[in-house]
Design a protein around this motif. Structure first.
Motif, PDB file in Angstrom:
ATOM      1  N   SER A 146       1.159  -1.103   0.356  1.00  0.00           N
ATOM      2  CA  SER A 146       0.110  -0.196  -0.182  1.00  0.00           C
ATOM      3  C   SER A 146       0.494   0.770  -0.163  1.00  0.00           C
ATOM      4  N   THR A 147       0.277   2.996  -0.508  1.00  0.00           N
ATOM      5  CA  THR A 147       0.731   3.949  -0.476  1.00  0.00           C
ATOM      6  C   THR A 147      -0.186   4.235   1.145  1.00  0.00           C
ATOM      7  N   GLU A 148       1.330   4.678   1.872  1.00  0.00           N
ATOM      8  CA  GLU A 148       0.533   5.684   2.521  1.00  0.00           C
ATOM      9  C   GLU A 148       0.295   7.030   1.921  1.00  0.00           C
ATOM     10  N   LEU A 149      -0.390   8.194   2.273  1.00  0.00           N
ATOM     11  CA  LEU A 149      -0.040   9.858   1.947  1.00  0.00           C
ATOM     12  C   LEU A 149      -0.837  10.685   3.427  1.00  0.00           C
ATOM     13  N   LEU A 150      -0.338  11.693   3.343  1.00  0.00           N
ATOM     14  CA  LEU A 150      -1.014  11.900   4.236  1.00  0.00           C
ATOM     15  C   LEU A 150      -0.735  14.068   4.433  1.00  0.00           C
ATOM     16  N   TRP A 151      -1.698  14.289   4.584  1.00  0.00           N
ATOM     17  CA  TRP A 151      -2.185  16.346   4.458  1.00  0.00           C
ATOM     18  C   TRP A 151      -1.960  16.593   5.680  1.00  0.00           C
TER      19      TRP A 151
END
Length: 346
Positions: A146-151
């Motif tokens: 998976s790829t985790e993406l945070l703002w």
């Protein structure tokens, strides 16, 4: 003030879809000093995309690596630890069987953490690399499954040093270097080249679109207030290649900056290579050569979606986040929030 007893030793283990990583550290003033580490590519999630289960070969490889970890934990007399597993274990139908076998053979008890906790730990480990002068950050971790993406909101620390962060939102996409490679396996024969790579990039960009619209991130990028921080084997490998390293060196890579033109240049070169040629690159090697195209496609999608122009490279993440949490718990005088390793339990 000394917050620690001399005998205290901390350990953090991160079992992902591709890698098994361990850090062991001891107090040095009010910080932790790494005294031992371990990292091995185990490819626990190999074949998971198609079968929905962990294969026997993958479980055996991983248990062998975890045995090494357990021996190090025992040898270093670890007192506080946390051992976590992520996407492969979250998705596998036979994960319960795997965890039971791990405990039987190694004595370790793995904790399967949700995607939000994985993202929080990764940010905690990487946060010292953020620039407090830029109020927003896109932070990402390209994993195996998976790829985790945070703002993230970024502010200077209360004492004027360091940073404070606020996770505004996080998404986890089931698109990592292993899962995306397996999705396009039939098309990724040598010579498939730019056309297949472009389709992979489009697949990932489409998955980012709603997240970008929801927060208006592209507009914030255009105003110049956004920084980007990447934590993954893909970005550290590209950084090592840009530096021309004859072998990978963490100290030279961690914290360096990659400009988007350099990312594109190195990516185009890798896409034009065969897997055998990529394997000869000293920062890649044979074990990861087939996964680099998927990793570069995910990174390309991120760079095209949010045109920040450069990114900071982090060779740190979940393990460092775990250690930071163990350190904070002990400093606050609440050591029972730390997890004693099952391998050492009476």
């Amino acid at each position: 003030m000394n917050f620690f007893r001399r005998s205290e030793t901390f350990a953090a283990l991160d079992l992902g879809t591709t890698n098994c990583r361990l850090l062991i550290a001891r107090p040095a003033g009010d910080r932790l000093r790494v005294v031992d580490s371990f990292s091995r590519i185990v490819r626990l999630g190999e074949g998971l995309q198609a079968s929905g289960v962990l294969s026997e070969a993958a479980m055996t490889r991983t248990i062998d690596a975890l045995l090494v970890c357990a021996e190090k934990v025992d040898h270093r007399a670890v007192t506080h630890a946390r051992f976590v597993a992520t996407e492969a274990c979250r998705r596998a139908a036979n994960c319960g069987e795997f965890l039971a076998r791990v405990h039987e053979h190694t004595g370790l008890e793995l904790e399967i953490i949700p995607t939000e906790e994985e993202a929080r730990l990764a940010l905690a480990g990487c946060a010292p690399l953020l620039d407090p002068a830029r109020p927003h950050a896109v932070v990402f971790d390209i994993g195996g499954g998976s790829t985790e993406l945070l703002w993230v909101g970024v502010n200077p620390g209360v004492d004027g040093s360091g940073v404070e962060t606020e996770i505004r939102d996080v998404i986890s996409l089931p698109l990592g270097v292993v899962s995306l490679t397996e999705r396009y396996q039939a098309q990724l024969s040598d010579g498939a080249g730019p056309a297949v790579f472009a389709r992979m990039v489009d697949t990932v960009r489409d998955a980012f679109a709603d997240f970008d619209r929801r927060w208006g991130i592209s507009a914030q990028v255009a105003e110049g207030g956004v920084q980007m921080l990447g934590s993954s084997g893909t970005v550290t490998t590209l950084a090592g290649m840009r530096l021309g390293l004859p072998r990978y060196e963490r100290q030279r890579v961690d914290g360096t900056v990659l400009d988007f033109p350099d990312i594109r240049r190195i990516t185009r070169r890798l896409v034009g290579m065969s897997a055998a040629e990529r394997a000869l690159e000293p920062c890649i090697g044979a074990i990861r050569a087939d996964l680099m195209i998927a990793g570069c496609a995910i990174l390309e999608a991120i760079c095209r979606t949010w045109k920040v122009g450069r990114l900071r490279v982090a060779d740190r993440g979940v393990r460092e986040g775990i250690l930071a949490g163990l350190l904070a718990a002990t400093r606050s005088g609440v050591p029972d929030t730390c997890i004693r390793p099952a391998a050492l339990s009476s």
